[in-house]
Design a protein around this motif. Structure first.
Motif, PDB file in Angstrom:
ATOM      1  N   THR A 350      32.782  23.993  46.781  1.00  0.00           N
ATOM      2  CA  THR A 350      32.583  23.980  45.323  1.00  0.00           C
ATOM      3  C   THR A 350      31.463  24.937  44.935  1.00  0.00           C
ATOM      4  O   THR A 350      31.586  25.697  43.965  1.00  0.00           O
ATOM      5  N   ASP A 353      32.711  28.510  45.231  1.00  0.00           N
ATOM      6  CA  ASP A 353      33.626  28.876  44.143  1.00  0.00           C
ATOM      7  C   ASP A 353      32.870  29.197  42.859  1.00  0.00           C
ATOM      8  O   ASP A 353      33.323  30.017  42.053  1.00  0.00           O
ATOM      9  N   LYS A 354      31.722  28.563  42.660  1.00  0.00           N
ATOM     10  CA  LYS A 354      30.930  28.817  41.454  1.00  0.00           C
ATOM     11  C   LYS A 354      30.109  30.095  41.563  1.00  0.00           C
ATOM     12  O   LYS A 354      29.656  30.630  40.551  1.00  0.00           O
ATOM     13  N   SER A 355      29.921  30.571  42.771  1.00  0.00           N
ATOM     14  CA  SER A 355      29.077  31.743  42.998  1.00  0.00           C
ATOM     15  C   SER A 355      29.888  33.038  42.880  1.00  0.00           C
ATOM     16  O   SER A 355      31.121  33.022  42.873  1.00  0.00           O
ATOM     17  N   TYR A 356      29.172  34.154  42.818  1.00  0.00           N
ATOM     18  CA  TYR A 356      29.823  35.465  42.806  1.00  0.00           C
ATOM     19  C   TYR A 356      30.605  35.702  44.092  1.00  0.00           C
ATOM     20  O   TYR A 356      31.595  36.457  44.105  1.00  0.00           O
ATOM     21  N   MET A 358      32.693  33.969  46.204  1.00  0.00           N
ATOM     22  CA  MET A 358      34.124  33.698  46.274  1.00  0.00           C
ATOM     23  C   MET A 358      34.870  34.401  45.149  1.00  0.00           C
ATOM     24  O   MET A 358      36.018  34.835  45.325  1.00  0.00           O
ATOM     25  N   GLN A 359      34.222  34.571  44.010  1.00  0.00           N
ATOM     26  CA  GLN A 359      34.858  35.282  42.905  1.00  0.00           C
ATOM     27  C   GLN A 359      35.099  36.749  43.271  1.00  0.00           C
ATOM     28  O   GLN A 359      36.147  37.316  42.956  1.00  0.00           O
ATOM     29  N   ASP A 360      34.129  37.364  43.955  1.00  0.00           N
ATOM     30  CA  ASP A 360      34.305  38.754  44.383  1.00  0.00           C
ATOM     31  C   ASP A 360      35.369  38.869  45.472  1.00  0.00           C
ATOM     32  O   ASP A 360      36.174  39.808  45.473  1.00  0.00           O
ATOM     33  N   LYS A 362      37.936  36.999  45.836  1.00  0.00           N
ATOM     34  CA  LYS A 362      39.231  36.844  45.183  1.00  0.00           C
ATOM     35  C   LYS A 362      39.596  38.105  44.407  1.00  0.00           C
ATOM     36  O   LYS A 362      40.765  38.516  44.379  1.00  0.00           O
ATOM     37  N   LEU A 363      38.606  38.715  43.764  1.00  0.00           N
ATOM     38  CA  LEU A 363      38.867  39.944  43.008  1.00  0.00           C
ATOM     39  C   LEU A 363      39.410  41.041  43.918  1.00  0.00           C
ATOM     40  O   LEU A 363      40.341  41.765  43.558  1.00  0.00           O
ATOM     41  N   LYS A 365      40.869  40.711  46.897  1.00  0.00           N
ATOM     42  CA  LYS A 365      41.697  40.134  47.963  1.00  0.00           C
ATOM     43  C   LYS A 365      42.795  41.081  48.437  1.00  0.00           C
ATOM     44  O   LYS A 365      43.225  41.010  49.590  1.00  0.00           O
TER      45      LYS A 365
END
Length: 430
Positions: A350, A353-356, A358-360, A362-363, A365
């Motif tokens: 969790t 997922d809130k941090s940069y 996992m977002q990066d 995914k971006l 991927k």
């Protein structure tokens, strides 16, 4: 030691493991850090650049006291052929602003400083010890096995590098595929600081980060890198393992050829080789991230596959720090509940997922697949760029040709449709 139980045992004294152990000990937990090398950093030989934003949160203004080398204020990217180099050169003071700055580092030095901070916070660091296995009881990891010693803990954090055999033993990850990792070879070349300043147009304590595509990796997926340190250069190459085995040159030969390139040889001339090293680099992006949480266990840093290579920048150390912070927060919450089950420790995911981080991931991927499936990035486009600029700048007394016609002949060699297709795929992957 066999009779002592810790709140947490961390396996691996790299940046991720050391930061995680520091944060837990600072919060009052009994923590042991086990490092296979003779000291923290003795086995850590990454390219040598850390983006400061994540570590600044933990050690504010760490650049003033940590043994960093140079603050990076110049970025260079080159497309290389056997005899030429086409380079984008960017210098800006904005690269050096606190919080968005980055530094070249020598890991064997920098990691020891981190370990000192961890020890000062109360971490017990045991070096020169290899963890052979994990203690598992009724499906829960309860500690580690090192030789004849068994050391127990409420939670175990695996930060044992890109090829985490321990995570494989408990089925959190599978054996790595050759396409998911790269092999890197690096030399540390000693030069006087004033020579480095002159050759790279640097001021004292300012440095250059330089990435290369094309020739260094033999026209295959990978590239070269160069970082300026205070009194040395970190020079190396990275090649995807699946491509390397199909090539006709070994990694040491590729590195030697890179050093002899006419654009590189003057930069290292007169330098003294003081270190040679090699290591694996996670390159699979989101697709290679394993299961991160089990009963009593978490996986962080390179062991979790946390690395981003977008071609113009390679990031791993800042991701390692953030994963360590997210893991430490989850462990502290688990301790408050006295619940170290997988369900409880999923707070780590969790937090990620809130941090940069996992977002990066995914971006980007789709980027690893794009680079692997588009070999023209590493052979055709460097050649096209070099040929275009050769025609643009070489004056030989022959009648000039219309610029558009002159440039278009090189485009046709690759094909307009291929260029448009690659461009569309590249944009979508970013």
């Amino acid at each position: 030691m066999a009779d002592e139980k810790f709140d947490a045992i961390v396996v691996g004294g790299g940046i991720a493991g050391t930061v995680a152990s520091y944060l837990l000990a600072k919060a009052g937990l009994e923590v042991m850090l086990v490092e296979r090398g003779t000291f923290a950093g003795s086995k850590n030989v990454s390219g040598g650049r850390i983006y400061s934003h994540s570590l600044e949160k933990i050690f504010p203004d760490f650049g003033r006291e940590a043994p960093v080398e140079r603050k990076i204020t110049r970025e260079k990217i080159s497309l290389m052929t056997e005899e030429s180099s086409v380079t984008l050169d960017f210098y800006s003071g904005s690269l050096g602003k606190q919080g968005s700055d980055s530094y070249s580092v020598l890991r064997s030095v920098f990691d020891q400083w981190l370990a000192e901070q961890a020890e000062a916070a109360g971490v017990m660091i045991v070096s020169g010890i290899r963890v052979d296995d994990l203690i598992v009881r009724e499906g829960k990891v309860c500690g580690v096995i090192a030789g004849e010693d068994e050391m127990e803990a409420d939670v175990t954090i695996l930060a044992d590098g890109v090829n985490s055999l321990l995570a494989q033993k408990i089925s959190l990850c599978r054996e790595l595929l050759p396409s998911q990792v790269s092999v890197s070879a690096k030399e540390i070349i000693e030069l006087p600081p004033e020579v480095i300043n002159d050759r790279f147009h640097c001021q004292d304590n300012e440095g250059t980060a330089w990435l290369f595509a094309g020739f260094p990796s033999g026209g295959r997926t990978g590239g070269g890198f160069l970082y300026t340190n205070q009194s040395s250069l970190s020079l190396g190459i990275v090649c995807t393992l699946s491509d390397l085995v199909e090539g006709d040159k070994s990694l040491p030969q590729l590195l030697e050829d890179f050093k002899q390139h006419p654009a590189i040889e003057p930069l290292v001339k007169g330098g003294k080789l003081v270190e040679y090293s090699g290591h694996l680099v996670p390159e699979g992006g989101l697709a290679m991230v394993p299961k991160l949480v089990g009963n009593g266990v978490l996986v962080i840093g390179d062991a979790a596959g946390f690395c981003i290579n977008v071609g113009y920048a390679v990031r791993g150390m800042d991701l390692a720090v953030t994963s360590a912070e997210c893991a430490a927060q989850a462990v502290l919450a688990a301790k408050d509940k006295q619940d170290y089950s997988e369900v409880s420790l999923k707070e780590y995911e969790t937090n990620l997922d809130k941090s940069y981080l996992m977002q990066d991931l995914k971006l980007y991927k789709n980027l690893p697949h794009f680079m692997e499936s588009t070999p023209r990035i590493f052979d055709g486009y460097p050649r096209m760029a070099a040929d275009m600029l050769t025609d643009l700048f070489v004056v030989n007394g022959q009648p000039a040709k219309p610029l558009l016609k002159n440039m278009f002949k090189h485009v046709r060699k690759i094909g307009i449709a291929n260029i448009m297709r690659d461009g569309w795929k590249g944009v979508r992957s970013l």
